[in-house]
Design a protein around this motif. Sequence first.
Motif, PDB file in Angstrom:
ATOM      1  N   VAL A 465       0.985  -1.194  -0.001  1.00  0.00           N
ATOM      2  CA  VAL A 465       0.189  -0.111  -0.072  1.00  0.00           C
ATOM      3  C   VAL A 465       0.852   1.218  -0.012  1.00  0.00           C
ATOM      4  CG1 VAL A 465      -1.450   1.400   1.484  1.00  0.00           C
ATOM      5  CG2 VAL A 465      -1.899  -1.089   1.164  1.00  0.00           C
ATOM      6  N   GLU A 466       1.885   1.422   0.904  1.00  0.00           N
ATOM      7  CA  GLU A 466       2.660   2.511   0.839  1.00  0.00           C
ATOM      8  C   GLU A 466       3.383   2.588  -0.314  1.00  0.00           C
ATOM      9  OE1 GLU A 466       6.906   3.626   3.330  1.00  0.00           O
ATOM     10  OE2 GLU A 466       5.889   1.649   3.754  1.00  0.00           O
ATOM     11  N   SER A 467       4.118   1.468  -0.848  1.00  0.00           N
ATOM     12  CA  SER A 467       4.612   1.537  -2.476  1.00  0.00           C
ATOM     13  C   SER A 467       3.886   2.393  -3.330  1.00  0.00           C
ATOM     14  CB  SER A 467       5.182   0.362  -2.430  1.00  0.00           C
ATOM     15  OG  SER A 467       6.185   0.614  -3.677  1.00  0.00           O
ATOM     16  N   LEU A 468       2.710   1.786  -3.497  1.00  0.00           N
ATOM     17  CA  LEU A 468       1.568   2.067  -4.509  1.00  0.00           C
ATOM     18  C   LEU A 468       1.515   3.511  -4.227  1.00  0.00           C
ATOM     19  CD1 LEU A 468      -0.798  -0.741  -4.558  1.00  0.00           C
ATOM     20  CD2 LEU A 468       0.444  -0.136  -6.366  1.00  0.00           C
ATOM     21  N   CYS A 469       1.219   4.101  -3.240  1.00  0.00           N
ATOM     22  CA  CYS A 469       0.844   5.472  -3.086  1.00  0.00           C
ATOM     23  C   CYS A 469       2.106   6.505  -3.269  1.00  0.00           C
ATOM     24  CB  CYS A 469       0.600   5.785  -1.416  1.00  0.00           C
ATOM     25  SG  CYS A 469      -1.067   5.141  -1.117  1.00  0.00           S
ATOM     26  N   LYS A 470       3.218   6.068  -3.166  1.00  0.00           N
ATOM     27  CA  LYS A 470       4.502   6.853  -3.585  1.00  0.00           C
ATOM     28  C   LYS A 470       4.321   7.002  -5.020  1.00  0.00           C
ATOM     29  CE  LYS A 470       7.972   5.358  -0.061  1.00  0.00           C
ATOM     30  NZ  LYS A 470       9.113   4.697  -0.010  1.00  0.00           N
ATOM     31  N   PHE A 471       3.846   6.136  -5.875  1.00  0.00           N
ATOM     32  CA  PHE A 471       3.442   6.405  -7.208  1.00  0.00           C
ATOM     33  C   PHE A 471       2.084   7.104  -7.715  1.00  0.00           C
ATOM     34  CE2 PHE A 471       7.104   3.794  -7.088  1.00  0.00           C
ATOM     35  CZ  PHE A 471       7.758   3.972  -7.988  1.00  0.00           C
ATOM     36  N   ASN A 472       1.271   7.412  -6.565  1.00  0.00           N
ATOM     37  CA  ASN A 472       0.014   8.146  -6.740  1.00  0.00           C
ATOM     38  C   ASN A 472      -1.070   7.066  -7.194  1.00  0.00           C
ATOM     39  OD1 ASN A 472       0.964  10.612  -5.623  1.00  0.00           O
ATOM     40  ND2 ASN A 472       1.165  11.638  -7.519  1.00  0.00           N
ATOM     41  N   LEU A 493       0.607   2.523  10.752  1.00  0.00           N
ATOM     42  CA  LEU A 493       0.603   4.099  10.544  1.00  0.00           C
ATOM     43  C   LEU A 493       1.552   4.678   9.625  1.00  0.00           C
ATOM     44  CD1 LEU A 493       0.634   7.051  11.927  1.00  0.00           C
ATOM     45  CD2 LEU A 493       2.798   6.513  13.054  1.00  0.00           C
ATOM     46  N   VAL A 494       2.382   3.918   9.185  1.00  0.00           N
ATOM     47  CA  VAL A 494       3.006   4.044   7.957  1.00  0.00           C
ATOM     48  C   VAL A 494       2.197   4.048   6.691  1.00  0.00           C
ATOM     49  CG1 VAL A 494       5.067   3.435   6.194  1.00  0.00           C
ATOM     50  CG2 VAL A 494       5.284   3.370   8.791  1.00  0.00           C
ATOM     51  N   ALA A 495       1.219   3.075   6.504  1.00  0.00           N
ATOM     52  CA  ALA A 495       0.492   2.884   5.228  1.00  0.00           C
ATOM     53  C   ALA A 495      -0.478   3.867   5.413  1.00  0.00           C
ATOM     54  CB  ALA A 495      -0.133   1.363   5.387  1.00  0.00           C
ATOM     55  N   TYR A 496      -1.370   4.173   6.554  1.00  0.00           N
ATOM     56  CA  TYR A 496      -2.097   4.995   6.541  1.00  0.00           C
ATOM     57  C   TYR A 496      -1.549   6.698   6.154  1.00  0.00           C
ATOM     58  CZ  TYR A 496      -6.553   3.099   8.982  1.00  0.00           C
ATOM     59  OH  TYR A 496      -7.468   2.320   9.073  1.00  0.00           O
ATOM     60  N   ARG A 497      -0.438   6.887   6.643  1.00  0.00           N
ATOM     61  CA  ARG A 497       0.194   8.183   6.281  1.00  0.00           C
ATOM     62  C   ARG A 497       0.518   8.254   4.733  1.00  0.00           C
ATOM     63  NH1 ARG A 497       5.710   7.684   8.109  1.00  0.00           N
ATOM     64  NH2 ARG A 497       5.010   7.982  10.319  1.00  0.00           N
ATOM     65  N   ALA A 498       0.609   7.210   4.353  1.00  0.00           N
ATOM     66  CA  ALA A 498       1.033   7.011   2.711  1.00  0.00           C
ATOM     67  C   ALA A 498      -0.292   7.387   1.947  1.00  0.00           C
ATOM     68  CB  ALA A 498       1.605   5.805   2.283  1.00  0.00           C
ATOM     69  N   VAL A 499      -1.424   6.775   2.360  1.00  0.00           N
ATOM     70  CA  VAL A 499      -2.571   6.885   1.644  1.00  0.00           C
ATOM     71  C   VAL A 499      -3.322   8.244   1.930  1.00  0.00           C
ATOM     72  CG1 VAL A 499      -5.028   6.083   1.438  1.00  0.00           C
ATOM     73  CG2 VAL A 499      -3.203   4.357   1.784  1.00  0.00           C
ATOM     74  N   ILE A 500      -3.219   8.559   3.083  1.00  0.00           N
ATOM     75  CA  ILE A 500      -3.702  10.083   3.255  1.00  0.00           C
ATOM     76  C   ILE A 500      -2.750  11.075   2.626  1.00  0.00           C
ATOM     77  CG2 ILE A 500      -3.861  11.777   5.252  1.00  0.00           C
ATOM     78  CD1 ILE A 500      -4.756   9.618   7.187  1.00  0.00           C
ATOM     79  N   SER A 501      -1.561  10.878   2.496  1.00  0.00           N
ATOM     80  CA  SER A 501      -0.693  11.937   1.644  1.00  0.00           C
ATOM     81  C   SER A 501      -1.020  11.900   0.267  1.00  0.00           C
ATOM     82  CB  SER A 501       0.920  11.668   2.126  1.00  0.00           C
ATOM     83  OG  SER A 501       1.047  11.807   3.402  1.00  0.00           O
ATOM     84  N   CYS A 502      -1.393  10.694  -0.184  1.00  0.00           N
ATOM     85  CA  CYS A 502      -1.405  10.358  -1.883  1.00  0.00           C
ATOM     86  C   CYS A 502      -2.859  11.060  -2.041  1.00  0.00           C
ATOM     87  CB  CYS A 502      -1.606   8.806  -1.944  1.00  0.00           C
ATOM     88  SG  CYS A 502      -1.498   8.724  -3.656  1.00  0.00           S
ATOM     89  N   LEU A 503      -3.957  10.861  -1.279  1.00  0.00           N
ATOM     90  CA  LEU A 503      -5.128  11.608  -1.485  1.00  0.00           C
ATOM     91  C   LEU A 503      -5.132  12.914  -1.474  1.00  0.00           C
ATOM     92  CD1 LEU A 503      -7.428   9.237   0.795  1.00  0.00           C
ATOM     93  CD2 LEU A 503      -7.624   9.319  -1.820  1.00  0.00           C
ATOM     94  N   CYS A 504      -4.305  13.640  -0.531  1.00  0.00           N
ATOM     95  CA  CYS A 504      -4.054  14.867  -0.360  1.00  0.00           C
ATOM     96  C   CYS A 504      -3.395  15.655  -1.753  1.00  0.00           C
ATOM     97  CB  CYS A 504      -3.457  15.442   0.652  1.00  0.00           C
ATOM     98  SG  CYS A 504      -4.445  14.985   2.218  1.00  0.00           S
ATOM     99  N   ARG A 505      -2.347  14.663  -2.292  1.00  0.00           N
ATOM    100  CA  ARG A 505      -1.802  15.193  -3.706  1.00  0.00           C
ATOM    101  C   ARG A 505      -2.666  15.218  -4.571  1.00  0.00           C
ATOM    102  NH1 ARG A 505       2.532  11.929  -1.183  1.00  0.00           N
ATOM    103  NH2 ARG A 505       1.969  10.145  -2.785  1.00  0.00           N
ATOM    104  N   VAL A 506      -3.563  14.432  -4.677  1.00  0.00           N
ATOM    105  CA  VAL A 506      -4.466  14.344  -5.892  1.00  0.00           C
ATOM    106  C   VAL A 506      -5.744  14.951  -5.633  1.00  0.00           C
ATOM    107  CG1 VAL A 506      -3.323  12.195  -6.587  1.00  0.00           C
ATOM    108  CG2 VAL A 506      -5.301  12.014  -5.187  1.00  0.00           C
ATOM    109  N   ASN A 507      -5.791  16.180  -4.392  1.00  0.00           N
ATOM    110  CA  ASN A 507      -6.834  16.840  -4.515  1.00  0.00           C
ATOM    111  C   ASN A 507      -8.314  16.137  -3.950  1.00  0.00           C
ATOM    112  OD1 ASN A 507      -5.492  19.286  -4.946  1.00  0.00           O
ATOM    113  ND2 ASN A 507      -5.723  18.841  -7.421  1.00  0.00           N
ATOM    114  N   ARG A 508      -7.993  14.896  -3.064  1.00  0.00           N
ATOM    115  CA  ARG A 508      -9.075  14.299  -2.418  1.00  0.00           C
ATOM    116  C   ARG A 508      -8.907  14.228  -0.834  1.00  0.00           C
ATOM    117  NH1 ARG A 508      -8.977   8.652  -5.857  1.00  0.00           N
ATOM    118  NH2 ARG A 508     -10.458   8.161  -4.356  1.00  0.00           N
ATOM    119  N   THR A 509      -8.916  15.650  -0.604  1.00  0.00           N
ATOM    120  CA  THR A 509      -8.444  15.720   0.914  1.00  0.00           C
ATOM    121  C   THR A 509      -9.542  15.189   1.935  1.00  0.00           C
ATOM    122  OG1 THR A 509      -7.163  17.703   0.188  1.00  0.00           O
ATOM    123  CG2 THR A 509      -7.385  17.382   2.441  1.00  0.00           C
TER     124      THR A 509
END
Length: 626
Positions: A465-472, A493-509
């Motif tokens: 999950v973390e790795s997929l989110c790094k590539f949006n 925590l790491v995976a949640y952080r990755a998904v939350i950060s990725c959603l914010c980067r693609v304007n799905r805050t």
Amino acid sequence: MIRRPSIYVPTLSQSMFFSSSSSLIALHDSHSKSTLSPFYNLLPPTQNPNNIVNLISSILKHKSSNLSLLHSSNNDIKGILPHMGPHEISRILLRCQSDHSSVLTFFNWVKNDLNITPTLHNYCVIVHILAWSRVFSHAMNLLSELIQLVEVEGVCVPPNDGIYENLVECTEDCNWNPAIFDMLIKAYVKAGMVEKGLATFRRNIEACFIPNVIACNCLLSGLSRFNYIGQCWAVYEEMGRLGIHRNAYTFNIMTHVLCKDGDTDKVTRFLDKMEEEGFEPDLVTYNTLVNSYCKKRRLEDAFYLYKIMYIRGVMPNLITHTVLMNGLCEEGKVKEAHQLFHQMVHRGIDPDVVSYNTLVSGYCREGKMQMCRSLLHEMIGNGICPDSVTCRLIVEGFARDGKLLSALNTVVELKRFRIKIPEDLYDYLIVALCIEGRPFAARSFLLRISQDGYMPKINTYNKLVESLCKFNNVEEALILKSEMVKRSMILNLVAYRAVISCLCRVNRTLEAEGLLEEMVSSGILPDVEISRALINGYCEENKVDKAVSLLKFFANEFQVYDTESYNAVVKVFCDVGNVAELLELQDKLLKVGYVSNRLTCKYVIHGLQKAMEQDDEMLGHDMLEV
């Protein structure tokens, strides 16, 4: 009241006259209940509690199925069964001691059907009877059961009394065999209580019950296993002093002790002593020594013994060769190890999976993975199925060399030969692909192997999950998250952080904030990076009110004060020149606990300039209108 006679503990001289098949002596009354009323004798025999021992003993003496008789008679005697205590149990055991099968039937009926826990004395009586009847396996099982109850669970323990004391005391009441005291040593060692076994060995000697060589060897083996080296030598010397005839097994144990002691130079003297006592070192002795020399990187000494084995007519076996091959591989001499392997095969010794794994491990260390693949094919061709160690060595070897594609191809090849792949190896490959920045390949691999029933570990899911989110690729990450929920797994925590950060980067805050609520309800507290991602996301979407609300939320609920997030909000206000509202907000945030820095001041100055420019523009516009 009947006065209890003193306890009789036979000494060595007395035990010579105390036959192991001694006649029955009256049982002590110390275990008895209060004397029952004589008026019970007016009742019918099956309802008279005084008659319980006679009734059950009579049932047991029938030669037909004793247990079925006990069950069928249960209705006749069930009214007096509550009167059967430890004293009655012992009396019944002693009445039937000439028939060990009846004794066992009764004892098991008491434990399993009546749910009565026999006392320490009851156990000691029955193990004596079984040992005297030479039913040693049952006696050993009950001794082990008694040790578990007394030493581990603390059941059946009278004050200031123990198993040994009760075994000695019971010799006054029933037929007995001195072998039971040897068996007690072995039972303690079997239970992992070697200290108790050693104490029993010493008490036996004090009581003149000289242990036999089998019990001594069992004790030596247990002491060696738990690294009681000094005690091993003490027991070995005591055996010689007592005249206990040591055998080849004794010497092999002591050879192993010598090797564990680290003083292999004493070995030659010890081998000479073996020969003086008429024992030739056997294959086990030599293999123990060869293994010890190899572990201490004394390969010359190991190969010297290897040659001596041939001279003395002791043929090296598969273990000997495998140990030597491993020693060579540890020294980086894999080629020589392979030569020894071929030499072993030419001498008619068939290799096994361990000997092949030894070579594969050696070649993996040198990075010669093609040779490892050749050995893998050779194994399969010779009908030797690679095990989990083989698979792991080769796959991880390719991965270490940065050849993940070869590692994956090896897995596919092994599956084609119907070789079971360890599931943790699948986890290893998925994580390795993620670390290498190839999450899509990892996801594809996961889909393929999931068809065979493989289920990733929770850490593997989180890493993917973390790795997929790094590539949006947040959609694929959310699909994986849904799979985890179905399997009662939660993101870390790491995976949640990755998904939350990725959603914010693609304007799905807004979705990201929903995940924040989910993780908090799961007991996972957010960190600074999650705070930063959400607040920056709302700032990028110009939802500054939401950003301000989150700033306060993180400060009040989780004591997370991120100056970078604070500055992101400040920048939004300053970019539009809304300084008055900013200064009002700043006062509120400072009270919450946020602290301004140089960048904050820079943004505020920029905002003031922006506000002044806007005022000038407005003033100029008004003058033009006038």
